[in-house]
Scaffold this motif. Structure first.
Motif, PDB file in Angstrom:
ATOM      1  N   PRO A  72      26.586  42.830  49.571  1.00 41.29           N
ATOM      2  CA  PRO A  72      26.626  42.637  48.108  1.00 41.29           C
ATOM      3  C   PRO A  72      27.748  43.417  47.428  1.00 41.29           C
ATOM      4  CG  PRO A  72      24.373  42.951  48.833  1.00 41.29           C
ATOM      5  CD  PRO A  72      25.230  43.210  50.029  1.00 41.29           C
ATOM      6  N   LYS A  73      28.038  44.627  47.917  1.00 45.92           N
ATOM      7  CA  LYS A  73      29.134  45.401  47.324  1.00 45.92           C
ATOM      8  C   LYS A  73      30.479  44.704  47.521  1.00 45.92           C
ATOM      9  CE  LYS A  73      27.917  50.318  47.018  1.00 45.92           C
ATOM     10  NZ  LYS A  73      26.483  50.394  47.291  1.00 45.92           N
ATOM     11  N   LYS A  74      30.647  44.054  48.664  1.00 45.56           N
ATOM     12  CA  LYS A  74      31.899  43.338  48.936  1.00 45.56           C
ATOM     13  C   LYS A  74      32.064  42.170  47.973  1.00 45.56           C
ATOM     14  CE  LYS A  74      34.365  40.912  52.662  1.00 45.56           C
ATOM     15  NZ  LYS A  74      34.256  40.400  54.059  1.00 45.56           N
ATOM     16  N   ILE A  75      30.999  41.410  47.777  1.00 50.30           N
ATOM     17  CA  ILE A  75      31.055  40.277  46.852  1.00 50.30           C
ATOM     18  C   ILE A  75      31.336  40.770  45.438  1.00 50.30           C
ATOM     19  CG2 ILE A  75      29.792  38.325  45.895  1.00 50.30           C
ATOM     20  CD1 ILE A  75      28.086  38.327  48.477  1.00 50.30           C
ATOM     21  N   ALA A  76      30.619  41.812  45.021  1.00 45.72           N
ATOM     22  CA  ALA A  76      30.798  42.333  43.661  1.00 45.72           C
ATOM     23  C   ALA A  76      32.209  42.883  43.467  1.00 45.72           C
ATOM     24  CB  ALA A  76      29.760  43.416  43.383  1.00 45.72           C
ATOM     25  N   PHE A  77      32.708  43.607  44.442  1.00 47.01           N
ATOM     26  CA  PHE A  77      34.067  44.146  44.359  1.00 47.01           C
ATOM     27  C   PHE A  77      35.084  43.026  44.176  1.00 47.01           C
ATOM     28  CE2 PHE A  77      37.849  44.965  47.124  1.00 47.01           C
ATOM     29  CZ  PHE A  77      38.549  45.748  46.214  1.00 47.01           C
ATOM     30  N   THR A  78      34.956  41.990  44.980  1.00 48.83           N
ATOM     31  CA  THR A  78      35.924  40.889  44.925  1.00 48.83           C
ATOM     32  C   THR A  78      35.849  40.145  43.594  1.00 48.83           C
ATOM     33  OG1 THR A  78      35.694  40.637  47.324  1.00 48.83           O
ATOM     34  CG2 THR A  78      36.778  38.857  46.134  1.00 48.83           C
ATOM     35  N   PHE A  79      34.655  39.784  43.163  1.00 46.00           N
ATOM     36  CA  PHE A  79      34.521  39.039  41.904  1.00 46.00           C
ATOM     37  C   PHE A  79      34.987  39.877  40.705  1.00 46.00           C
ATOM     38  CE2 PHE A  79      30.890  35.929  43.269  1.00 46.00           C
ATOM     39  CZ  PHE A  79      31.762  35.326  44.146  1.00 46.00           C
ATOM     40  N   ALA A  80      34.621  41.151  40.680  1.00 43.04           N
ATOM     41  CA  ALA A  80      35.024  42.002  39.559  1.00 43.04           C
ATOM     42  C   ALA A  80      36.538  42.158  39.517  1.00 43.04           C
ATOM     43  CB  ALA A  80      34.348  43.361  39.664  1.00 43.04           C
ATOM     44  N   ALA A  81      37.139  42.374  40.688  1.00 43.00           N
ATOM     45  CA  ALA A  81      38.596  42.505  40.735  1.00 43.00           C
ATOM     46  C   ALA A  81      39.280  41.202  40.336  1.00 43.00           C
ATOM     47  CB  ALA A  81      39.031  42.935  42.138  1.00 43.00           C
ATOM     48  N   MET A  82      38.716  40.063  40.717  1.00 41.94           N
ATOM     49  CA  MET A  82      39.266  38.766  40.319  1.00 41.94           C
ATOM     50  C   MET A  82      39.214  38.596  38.806  1.00 41.94           C
ATOM     51  SD  MET A  82      37.636  36.251  43.254  1.00 41.94           S
ATOM     52  CE  MET A  82      38.168  34.739  42.427  1.00 41.94           C
ATOM     53  N   ARG A  83      38.078  38.907  38.209  1.00 49.55           N
ATOM     54  CA  ARG A  83      37.946  38.727  36.751  1.00 49.55           C
ATOM     55  C   ARG A  83      38.931  39.616  36.001  1.00 49.55           C
ATOM     56  NH1 ARG A  83      31.448  37.835  35.442  1.00 49.55           N
ATOM     57  NH2 ARG A  83      31.110  36.263  37.067  1.00 49.55           N
ATOM     58  N   LYS A  84      39.095  40.840  36.459  1.00 50.59           N
ATOM     59  CA  LYS A  84      40.040  41.734  35.794  1.00 50.59           C
ATOM     60  C   LYS A  84      41.481  41.263  35.995  1.00 50.59           C
ATOM     61  CE  LYS A  84      37.486  46.090  35.668  1.00 50.59           C
ATOM     62  NZ  LYS A  84      37.606  47.545  35.968  1.00 50.59           N
ATOM     63  N   PHE A  85      41.791  40.727  37.165  1.00 45.38           N
ATOM     64  CA  PHE A  85      43.147  40.251  37.414  1.00 45.38           C
ATOM     65  C   PHE A  85      43.442  39.026  36.565  1.00 45.38           C
ATOM     66  CE2 PHE A  85      46.446  38.028  39.966  1.00 45.38           C
ATOM     67  CZ  PHE A  85      47.407  39.031  39.971  1.00 45.38           C
ATOM     68  N   ALA A  86      42.460  38.131  36.425  1.00 45.38           N
ATOM     69  CA  ALA A  86      42.643  36.962  35.565  1.00 45.38           C
ATOM     70  C   ALA A  86      42.917  37.393  34.127  1.00 45.38           C
ATOM     71  CB  ALA A  86      41.410  36.063  35.624  1.00 45.38           C
ATOM     72  N   ALA A  87      42.187  38.421  33.660  1.00 43.76           N
ATOM     73  CA  ALA A  87      42.417  38.934  32.294  1.00 43.76           C
ATOM     74  C   ALA A  87      43.826  39.513  32.175  1.00 43.76           C
ATOM     75  CB  ALA A  87      41.373  39.991  31.955  1.00 43.76           C
ATOM     76  N   ARG A  88      44.288  40.169  33.197  1.00 40.70           N
ATOM     77  CA  ARG A  88      45.645  40.720  33.179  1.00 40.70           C
ATOM     78  C   ARG A  88      46.687  39.604  33.096  1.00 40.70           C
ATOM     79  NH1 ARG A  88      48.458  44.738  37.747  1.00 40.70           N
ATOM     80  NH2 ARG A  88      50.608  44.419  37.035  1.00 40.70           N
ATOM     81  N   LEU A  89      46.483  38.545  33.888  1.00 40.22           N
ATOM     82  CA  LEU A  89      47.433  37.429  33.853  1.00 40.22           C
ATOM     83  C   LEU A  89      47.473  36.792  32.468  1.00 40.22           C
ATOM     84  CD1 LEU A  89      46.813  35.668  37.302  1.00 40.22           C
ATOM     85  CD2 LEU A  89      48.706  37.180  36.672  1.00 40.22           C
ATOM     86  N   ARG A  90      46.320  36.614  31.865  1.00 43.45           N
ATOM     87  CA  ARG A  90      46.291  36.034  30.523  1.00 43.45           C
ATOM     88  C   ARG A  90      47.033  36.926  29.534  1.00 43.45           C
ATOM     89  NH1 ARG A  90      40.533  34.859  31.737  1.00 43.45           N
ATOM     90  NH2 ARG A  90      40.358  32.630  32.213  1.00 43.45           N
ATOM     91  N   ALA A  91      46.839  38.232  29.660  1.00 43.66           N
ATOM     92  CA  ALA A  91      47.524  39.168  28.760  1.00 43.66           C
ATOM     93  C   ALA A  91      49.040  39.126  28.947  1.00 43.66           C
ATOM     94  CB  ALA A  91      47.003  40.579  28.995  1.00 43.66           C
ATOM     95  N   GLU A  92      49.471  38.721  30.134  1.00 44.27           N
ATOM     96  CA  GLU A  92      50.907  38.630  30.420  1.00 44.27           C
ATOM     97  C   GLU A  92      51.473  37.249  30.122  1.00 44.27           C
ATOM     98  OE1 GLU A  92      51.140  39.894  34.480  1.00 44.27           O
ATOM     99  OE2 GLU A  92      50.850  42.022  33.995  1.00 44.27           O
ATOM    100  N   GLY A  93      50.669  36.383  29.520  1.00 46.31           N
ATOM    101  CA  GLY A  93      51.178  35.098  29.074  1.00 46.31           C
ATOM    102  C   GLY A  93      50.904  33.922  29.981  1.00 46.31           C
ATOM    103  N   TRP A  94      50.121  34.117  31.050  1.00 38.78           N
ATOM    104  CA  TRP A  94      49.779  32.999  31.928  1.00 38.78           C
ATOM    105  C   TRP A  94      48.594  32.212  31.360  1.00 38.78           C
ATOM    106  CZ3 TRP A  94      52.622  31.780  36.191  1.00 38.78           C
ATOM    107  CH2 TRP A  94      53.469  32.765  36.712  1.00 38.78           C
ATOM    108  N   ARG A  95      48.590  30.923  31.647  1.00 36.79           N
ATOM    109  CA  ARG A  95      47.403  30.117  31.410  1.00 36.79           C
ATOM    110  C   ARG A  95      46.552  30.163  32.678  1.00 36.79           C
ATOM    111  NH1 ARG A  95      49.257  24.302  29.588  1.00 36.79           N
ATOM    112  NH2 ARG A  95      50.887  24.692  31.150  1.00 36.79           N
ATOM    113  N   VAL A  96      45.286  30.504  32.528  1.00 29.31           N
ATOM    114  CA  VAL A  96      44.423  30.688  33.696  1.00 29.31           C
ATOM    115  C   VAL A  96      43.157  29.853  33.544  1.00 29.31           C
ATOM    116  CG1 VAL A  96      43.150  32.346  35.115  1.00 29.31           C
ATOM    117  CG2 VAL A  96      45.284  33.053  33.987  1.00 29.31           C
ATOM    118  N   ALA A  97      42.889  29.032  34.543  1.00 29.87           N
ATOM    119  CA  ALA A  97      41.619  28.310  34.628  1.00 29.87           C
ATOM    120  C   ALA A  97      40.740  29.078  35.615  1.00 29.87           C
ATOM    121  CB  ALA A  97      41.838  26.877  35.106  1.00 29.87           C
TER     122      ALA A  97
END
Length: 509
Positions: A46-71
């Motif tokens: 469960p920690k592995k799944i949570a780590f991956t999903f949380a890191a993905m969500r934060k990275f998607a937010a970073r991309l959006r802040a840098e001007g990317w369109r993210v689905a």
């Protein structure tokens, strides 16, 4: 208007990813997805799944802040197709494009799945690594055996890390002999840097708690870094508090100290939150500044520049069938205590409990405790491979399979390792305090209460004599065995067989 879909996987969370470098922010759409197929192809911790999903969500937010369109598709999105190919097809239909830009995945399974899509896929090399597939193949070409040590030296020359002209810093390539000291309890030893979950992480923890309640492993407390800033802070903490002592005790194990001076950055490296060359250069800078000794820095850099790059080269060179190899013909089922059932063997109980709680164990705990026992007992390497892939937060097939199938289990017949990594209980006793709290006696070689590692060690050598007796690195082991009294050898083999029979019956061992 969308020109292309740009796929970013959960272990590709790097702003310099090749697919992102070639993409156009104004024209292209980044596609990221939490999908059940990736979260459940093995029963991930469960920690592995949570780590991956949380890191993905934060990275998607970073991309959006840098001007990317993210689905971005969350696991609980009703429209989620629950597979990476399915999400690409869904987004392609939504936006009227069949063009996909991707960076090569780290598993043959996903490479094949993407290649079968009815879309125009452009797959780029993953150049976050320091050695390309072509570079590794060029180094390997014509060599009778592939040994990490020689590959590592070539990588040192290529990068200039720890080099003084053409010579290795400190006069030696490898300081491993200085890095095999037992550890002592230290109440003042700094642990790894821990992070309190923010709102994004808390949402993910609740989701994982709901969707994966029966997976092996404890989800909370959760303290991993989940973005680049936190990962950099964890690295800084290691450099300041742990790197100077890392080398001395990197092979040691203590029941009361699960982390010692280890970095715990492999999950961050393997999902892309840290850059491997930057990490190595920062360690080298500590040596050059006089803040960390050469044995510590060299040992640390070797794990990244040497082993990490080497096993990736092996995985891709050997092809999709590599994880299924079983050169020794081992077929025993993985014992239930790997999944948390009780065992009287304290070393295994300690490492499995740590794995359950932390989704982490260091390389010697994996190689010389859980791996050593499985090899001695003749466990099916495919089952052990699946276990390692499931339970550790840093486990992705490109790195895990060669370490398990090759290094740990010798199931590849000697491609990775020059000999099987087997030992009696004496090694565990020398490098840990586990034996003090064990129901078995590490000093007893036979009879009731004898350490199972002592019995199984000789049983392994005896049953694989034809294969290994001629191995130069194992000649002394067989000489010792042959010098034993015939009656003593028979007693050892008999006691080992009784133990293995009890293991097969599911009895408490």
């Amino acid at each position: 208007m969308v020109s292309r879909l740009v796929l970013v996987l959960g272990d590709q969370l790097s702003p310099g990813l090749s697919a992102l470098r070639q993409a156009d922010r104004a024209q292209d759409l980044v596609v990221m997805a939490e999908v059940m197929e990736e979260a459940s192809y093995v029963r991930h911790h469960p920690k592995k799944i949570a780590f991956t999903f949380a890191a993905m969500r934060k990275f998607a937010a970073r991309l959006r802040a840098e001007g990317w369109r993210v689905a971005y598709t969350r696991l609980d999105d009703p429209a989620n197709s629950q597979s990476i190919p399915g999400e690409l097809l869904r987004r392609a239909a939504e936006h009227g494009t069949d063009a996909v830009l991707a960076t090569e995945p780290g598993e043959w399974r996903l490479i094949r799945a993407l290649g079968e899509l009815p879309l125009a896929l452009c797959q780029l090399p993953d150049d976050r690594f320091l050695c390309s597939h072509a570079g590794f193949d060029a180094w390997a070409e014509g060599r009778k055996v592939l040994r990490m040590e020689y590959f590592y030296r070539e990588m040192r020359r290529k990068t200039g890390l720890l080099m003084e002209g053409d010579a290795p810093a400190g006069g030696k390539w490898n300081f491993d002999q200085e890095n095999r000291k037992p550890a002592r309890d230290d109440l003042f030893r700094a642990g790894p840097l821990r992070f309190d979950p923010g709102e994004t992480v808390k949402e993910v923890l609740d989701l994982v708690d709901e969707r994966f309640p029966d997976n092996f492993g404890r989800l909370r407390p959760f303290w991993f870094a989940t973005d680049t800033g936190q990962a950099e802070a964890a690295l800084d903490h290691f450099m300041r508090h742990h790197l100077p002592c890392f080398g001395d005790t990197q092979d040691a194990m203590l029941a009361g100290d699960r982390f010692l001076h280890h970095a715990l950055i492999s999950p961050y490296l393997n999902v892309g939150l840290l850059d491997p060359l930057d990490v190595c250069r920062r360690a080298e800078a500590e040596y050059l500044a006089g803040r960390a000794p050469i044995n510590a820095v060299e040992g640390f850099i070797r794990q990244i520049l040497g082993w990490r790059e080497f096993v990736r080269g092996i995985y891709f060179r050997e092809g999709p069938g590599y994880p299924g190899r079983n050169a020794l013909g081992h077929r025993r089922s993985l014992p239930a205590f790997y999944w948390g059932a009780g065992t009287r063997m304290n070393c295994l109980a300690q490492v499995v409990a740590q794995t359950r709680d932390e989704a982490y164990a260091h390389h010697i705990q994996r190689l010389m405790v859980t791996g050593n026992f499985a090899l001695l007992a003749g466990v099916d390497p495919a089952e052990l491979h699946e276990w390692y892939l499931a339970v550790y937060a840093d486990a992705y097939e490109w790195v895990e399979a060669p370490n398990t199938v090759g290094m740990s289990q010798f199931a590849d017949g000697g491609i990775v390792a020059s000999k099987p990594y087997v030992s009696s209980g004496a090694y565990i006793d020398r490098m840990s305090d586990y034996c003090r709290g064990c129901a078995y006696s590490v000093r007893a070689k036979t009879g009731q209460g004898a350490c199972p590692f002592n019995l199984l060690y000789w049983h392994f050598l005896d049953r694989h004599r034809i294969r290994f007796a001629g191995n130069p690195r194992m000649v002394q082991m067989y000489r010792t065995w042959d010098r034993m009294d015939a009656g003593r050898r028979a007693e050892i083999l008999r006691d080992a067989s009784v133990f293995l029979d009890r293991l097969d019956e599911g009895a408490a061992v």
